[in-house]
Design a protein around this motif. Structure first.
Motif, PDB file in Angstrom:
ATOM      1  N   ARG A   1       1.246  -1.454  -0.420  1.00  0.00           N
ATOM      2  CA  ARG A   1       0.309   0.075  -0.085  1.00  0.00           C
ATOM      3  C   ARG A   1       0.984   1.212   0.147  1.00  0.00           C
ATOM      4  NH1 ARG A   1      -4.897  -1.021   3.974  1.00  0.00           N
ATOM      5  NH2 ARG A   1      -5.478   0.608   3.696  1.00  0.00           N
ATOM      6  N   MET A   2       2.274   1.162   0.804  1.00  0.00           N
ATOM      7  CA  MET A   2       3.214   2.639   0.754  1.00  0.00           C
ATOM      8  C   MET A   2       3.309   2.575  -0.393  1.00  0.00           C
ATOM      9  SD  MET A   2       2.256   3.939   3.142  1.00  0.00           S
ATOM     10  CE  MET A   2       0.482   3.260   3.492  1.00  0.00           C
ATOM     11  N   SER A   3       4.221   1.643  -1.115  1.00  0.00           N
ATOM     12  CA  SER A   3       4.604   1.287  -2.480  1.00  0.00           C
ATOM     13  C   SER A   3       3.451   2.083  -3.144  1.00  0.00           C
ATOM     14  CB  SER A   3       5.341  -0.101  -2.984  1.00  0.00           C
ATOM     15  OG  SER A   3       5.982  -0.713  -2.386  1.00  0.00           O
ATOM     16  N   GLY A   4       2.569   1.634  -3.491  1.00  0.00           N
ATOM     17  CA  GLY A   4       1.558   2.463  -4.116  1.00  0.00           C
ATOM     18  C   GLY A   4       1.395   4.168  -3.990  1.00  0.00           C
ATOM     19  N   GLN A   5       1.620   4.322  -3.299  1.00  0.00           N
ATOM     20  CA  GLN A   5       0.737   5.542  -2.690  1.00  0.00           C
ATOM     21  C   GLN A   5       2.442   6.471  -3.100  1.00  0.00           C
ATOM     22  OE1 GLN A   5      -1.823   6.654  -0.636  1.00  0.00           O
ATOM     23  NE2 GLN A   5      -1.307   9.076  -1.606  1.00  0.00           N
ATOM     24  N   ILE A   6       3.849   6.179  -2.443  1.00  0.00           N
ATOM     25  CA  ILE A   6       3.739   6.296  -3.268  1.00  0.00           C
ATOM     26  C   ILE A   6       4.640   6.901  -4.250  1.00  0.00           C
ATOM     27  CG2 ILE A   6       6.807   7.050  -3.301  1.00  0.00           C
ATOM     28  CD1 ILE A   6       7.168   5.654  -0.534  1.00  0.00           C
ATOM     29  N   SER A   7       4.627   5.947  -5.321  1.00  0.00           N
ATOM     30  CA  SER A   7       3.424   6.096  -6.584  1.00  0.00           C
ATOM     31  C   SER A   7       3.446   6.905  -6.989  1.00  0.00           C
ATOM     32  CB  SER A   7       3.760   4.619  -7.808  1.00  0.00           C
ATOM     33  OG  SER A   7       3.011   4.325  -6.857  1.00  0.00           O
ATOM     34  N   ARG A   8       2.232   7.111  -6.744  1.00  0.00           N
ATOM     35  CA  ARG A   8       1.165   8.653  -6.855  1.00  0.00           C
ATOM     36  C   ARG A   8       1.110   9.538  -6.596  1.00  0.00           C
ATOM     37  NH1 ARG A   8      -2.046   4.035  -5.381  1.00  0.00           N
ATOM     38  NH2 ARG A   8      -2.367   4.759  -3.392  1.00  0.00           N
TER      39      ARG A   8
ATOM     40  N   ARG B   1      -6.285  11.657   4.276  1.00  0.00           N
ATOM     41  CA  ARG B   1      -6.832  12.832   5.321  1.00  0.00           C
ATOM     42  C   ARG B   1      -8.928  11.939   5.190  1.00  0.00           C
ATOM     43  NH1 ARG B   1      -6.072  17.990   3.848  1.00  0.00           N
ATOM     44  NH2 ARG B   1      -3.167  17.510   3.789  1.00  0.00           N
ATOM     45  N   ALA B   2      -8.828  12.568   4.253  1.00  0.00           N
ATOM     46  CA  ALA B   2     -10.314  12.364   4.206  1.00  0.00           C
ATOM     47  C   ALA B   2     -10.515  10.865   5.182  1.00  0.00           C
ATOM     48  CB  ALA B   2     -11.106  12.222   2.991  1.00  0.00           C
ATOM     49  N   GLU B   3     -10.134   9.763   4.567  1.00  0.00           N
ATOM     50  CA  GLU B   3     -10.540   8.038   4.934  1.00  0.00           C
ATOM     51  C   GLU B   3      -9.955   8.084   5.874  1.00  0.00           C
ATOM     52  OE1 GLU B   3     -10.123   6.992   0.014  1.00  0.00           O
ATOM     53  OE2 GLU B   3      -8.433   6.293   1.616  1.00  0.00           O
ATOM     54  N   LEU B   4      -9.132   8.679   6.580  1.00  0.00           N
ATOM     55  CA  LEU B   4      -8.148   8.183   8.032  1.00  0.00           C
ATOM     56  C   LEU B   4      -9.101   9.284   9.211  1.00  0.00           C
ATOM     57  CD1 LEU B   4      -6.233   7.276   9.540  1.00  0.00           C
ATOM     58  CD2 LEU B   4      -4.632   8.458   9.484  1.00  0.00           C
ATOM     59  N   GLY B   5      -9.588  10.281   9.116  1.00  0.00           N
ATOM     60  CA  GLY B   5     -10.216  10.839   9.561  1.00  0.00           C
ATOM     61  C   GLY B   5     -11.469   9.983   9.424  1.00  0.00           C
ATOM     62  N   GLU B   6     -12.091   9.406   8.238  1.00  0.00           N
ATOM     63  CA  GLU B   6     -13.707   7.984   8.653  1.00  0.00           C
ATOM     64  C   GLU B   6     -13.679   6.858   9.864  1.00  0.00           C
ATOM     65  OE1 GLU B   6     -14.682   6.966   4.814  1.00  0.00           O
ATOM     66  OE2 GLU B   6     -17.166   7.665   5.895  1.00  0.00           O
TER      67      GLU B   6
ATOM     68  N   LEU C   1       0.405  10.180   2.231  1.00  0.00           N
ATOM     69  CA  LEU C   1       1.404   9.076   2.914  1.00  0.00           C
ATOM     70  C   LEU C   1       1.165   9.102   3.741  1.00  0.00           C
ATOM     71  CD1 LEU C   1       4.079   7.305   1.568  1.00  0.00           C
ATOM     72  CD2 LEU C   1       5.219   8.604   2.412  1.00  0.00           C
ATOM     73  N   VAL C   2       1.442   9.818   4.886  1.00  0.00           N
ATOM     74  CA  VAL C   2       1.545   8.937   6.408  1.00  0.00           C
ATOM     75  C   VAL C   2      -0.122   8.736   6.766  1.00  0.00           C
ATOM     76  CG1 VAL C   2       2.982  10.826   6.985  1.00  0.00           C
ATOM     77  CG2 VAL C   2       0.814  11.802   7.299  1.00  0.00           C
ATOM     78  N   CYS C   3      -0.989   9.335   5.959  1.00  0.00           N
ATOM     79  CA  CYS C   3      -2.397   9.211   6.366  1.00  0.00           C
ATOM     80  C   CYS C   3      -3.019   7.811   5.928  1.00  0.00           C
ATOM     81  CB  CYS C   3      -3.376  10.336   5.679  1.00  0.00           C
ATOM     82  SG  CYS C   3      -3.158  11.686   6.667  1.00  0.00           S
ATOM     83  N   ALA C   4      -2.580   7.469   4.251  1.00  0.00           N
ATOM     84  CA  ALA C   4      -2.845   5.924   3.881  1.00  0.00           C
ATOM     85  C   ALA C   4      -1.483   4.848   4.551  1.00  0.00           C
ATOM     86  CB  ALA C   4      -1.408   5.895   2.716  1.00  0.00           C
ATOM     87  N   SER C   5      -0.837   5.426   5.312  1.00  0.00           N
ATOM     88  CA  SER C   5      -0.028   4.616   6.360  1.00  0.00           C
ATOM     89  C   SER C   5      -1.111   4.506   7.834  1.00  0.00           C
ATOM     90  CB  SER C   5       1.223   5.110   6.773  1.00  0.00           C
ATOM     91  OG  SER C   5       2.039   4.457   7.712  1.00  0.00           O
ATOM     92  N   GLY C   6      -1.853   5.587   8.091  1.00  0.00           N
ATOM     93  CA  GLY C   6      -2.345   5.390   9.229  1.00  0.00           C
ATOM     94  C   GLY C   6      -3.238   4.266   8.734  1.00  0.00           C
TER      95      GLY C   6
END
Ligand SMILES: Cc1ncc(COP(=O)(O)O)c(C=O)c1O
Length: 395
Positions: free
Chosen positions: A67-74, A87-92, A288-293
């Protein structure tokens, strides 16, 4: 190129080019996998430190890496000038796991910053200027969070930076809290278990008293769950064990899976005082950090880690108590936040060194306390390996 220095070169360059503000073990790591770290010395270490209670899902978790590799590439960063899907997804996600209507998140980069945000919000909400916090507590190293840290050793030589806004109560003593909290108190900060202070808990009635005292005085109750949150004690938040719902929870450490991420979780009513311009951070809550969360929360759920930590951690505390050595005064804690208080700093250091020789990393805090804060994915066999060696060393 990076990642090419040998252990000896790392030691030399670290002593020559870096601030010498940490007393470090001369050991660097090449990589980690699960609960193991692989040192540049060619050895494998079972890691019961987890980057100081950070690496909840261990190292190189395959789902997290993908998931992180995909996120970094985006996209990794875009600032808070724009909205951000992750960020919205992690807030939810956080709103769905947080207790008692703490449905709003403010993302920052560390635990200290989360506490700064919580205190600023409480001051704006109440229009008051005092902060109450516990002696022997720890809330971070920035000027505000250091002010709330009631331990002389962290504050000495920085007093000029610390305002007169802070009042300290004795942890576990409701009468002492009553003496400190009044109509001028904006926020009361507490750790549900004092981590840096040596893994210290109070009677459950104390946490209920904190809730009542804050409600009676119109003071915002802030649970600092930077160390205890995100499943470390077998529930998402340690405060859930005591049935106490604070007005604000601060988290960091385990939330980012190893990336710098902290959050202030607050009720709708409190969050709404933080209007545009009142607070901000360039990096806080980037994609990146929110995708990690989000990945950390998903993995903890998918692998049933909360129940596992409760069960394995509970058994671990019993097993450690059963060793019955007179060099261990007390074993305390919850889940995977365990402190074994030894009879002296020398004993604790000796255990840490001998464990390292045997290939196990443990942390010593508050002088004489061996603190076990492993990744939440630690297995029973790995846990038992430590217990067996610990018993051996003590005898
Ligand atoms: C309870 C608590 N609050 C705050 C902090 C500070 O967090 P950070 O080091 O991410 O600023 C810590 C760090 O150990 C902590 O244990």
């Amino acid at each position: 190129m990076t990642g090419e220095m040998s252990q000896a070169e790392v030691e030399e360059a670290s002593s020559k080019y870096l601030f010498q503000n940490y007393s470090q073990t001369p050991l660097a790591f090449e990589r980690g996998e699960g609960a193991y770290l692989y040192g540049l010395d060619g050895r494998r270490y079972l890691d019961l430190v987890a980057g100081i209670a950070v690496n909840a899902i261990g190292y190189s978790h395959p789902e997290w890496v993908a998931r992180m590799s995909g996120q970094i590439s985006r996209i990794a960063h875009c600032s808070n000038l724009y909205m951000c899907r992750e960020r919205a997804e992690l807030g939810e996600r956080l709103a769905s796991i947080a207790p008692g209507g703490l449905c709003r998140s403010l993302f920052v980069n560390s635990g200290a910053e989360a506490n700064e945000g919580a205190m600023k919000m409480a001051v704006r909400y109440t229009g008051r200027g005092e902060i109450a916090s516990a002696l022997n507590g720890f809330h971070g190293r920035t000027a505000g969070s250091l002010g709330a840290t009631g331990q002389e050793k962290y504050r000495q030589s920085f007093e000029p930076l610390i305002s007169g806004a802070y009042r300290y109560y004795r942890y576990g003593d409701a009468e002492s809290v009553k003496e400190v909290v009044g109509r001028d108190t904006a926020a009361l900060l507490y750790e549900p278990i004092q981590g840096e202070g040596g893994v210290v808990s109070a009677d459950p009635s104390f946490y209920k008293a904190l809730r009542d005292i804050c409600t009676d005085n119109g003071t915002v109750l802030v649970a600092d769950e930077v160390q205890t949150g995100m499943g470390r004690t077998g529930k998402w938040f340690c405060t859930e064990h005591y049935g106490v719902t604070p007005d604000v929870i601060t988290v960091a450490k385990g939330l980012g899976g190893g990336l710098p991420l902290g959050a202030v979780l607050a009720t709708e009513e409190l969050a709404k005082v933080m209007v545009p311009g009142t607070h901000g951070t360039t990096f806080g809550g980037n994609p990146l950090v929110c995708a990690s969360g989000c990945a950390v929360i998903d993995i903890i759920e998918e692998e049933g880690l909360l129940d596992k930590v409760s069960r394995i951690g509970g058994e671990w505390i019993s097993d450690l108590r059963a060793i019955g050595s007179d060099r261990v005064r007390e074993v305390r804690g919850r889940g995977f936040l365990i402190g074994a208080e030894t009879d002296s700093e020398e004993t604790a250091k000796g255990v840490r060194e001998r464990m390292m020789e045997a290939g196990i990393l443990v942390n010593v805090c508050h002088g004489s306390v061996i603190r076990l804060i492993p990744p939440l994915i630690l297995s029973e066999a790995q846990r038992d390996e430590f217990t067996r060696l610990f018993a051996e060393f003590l005898s």
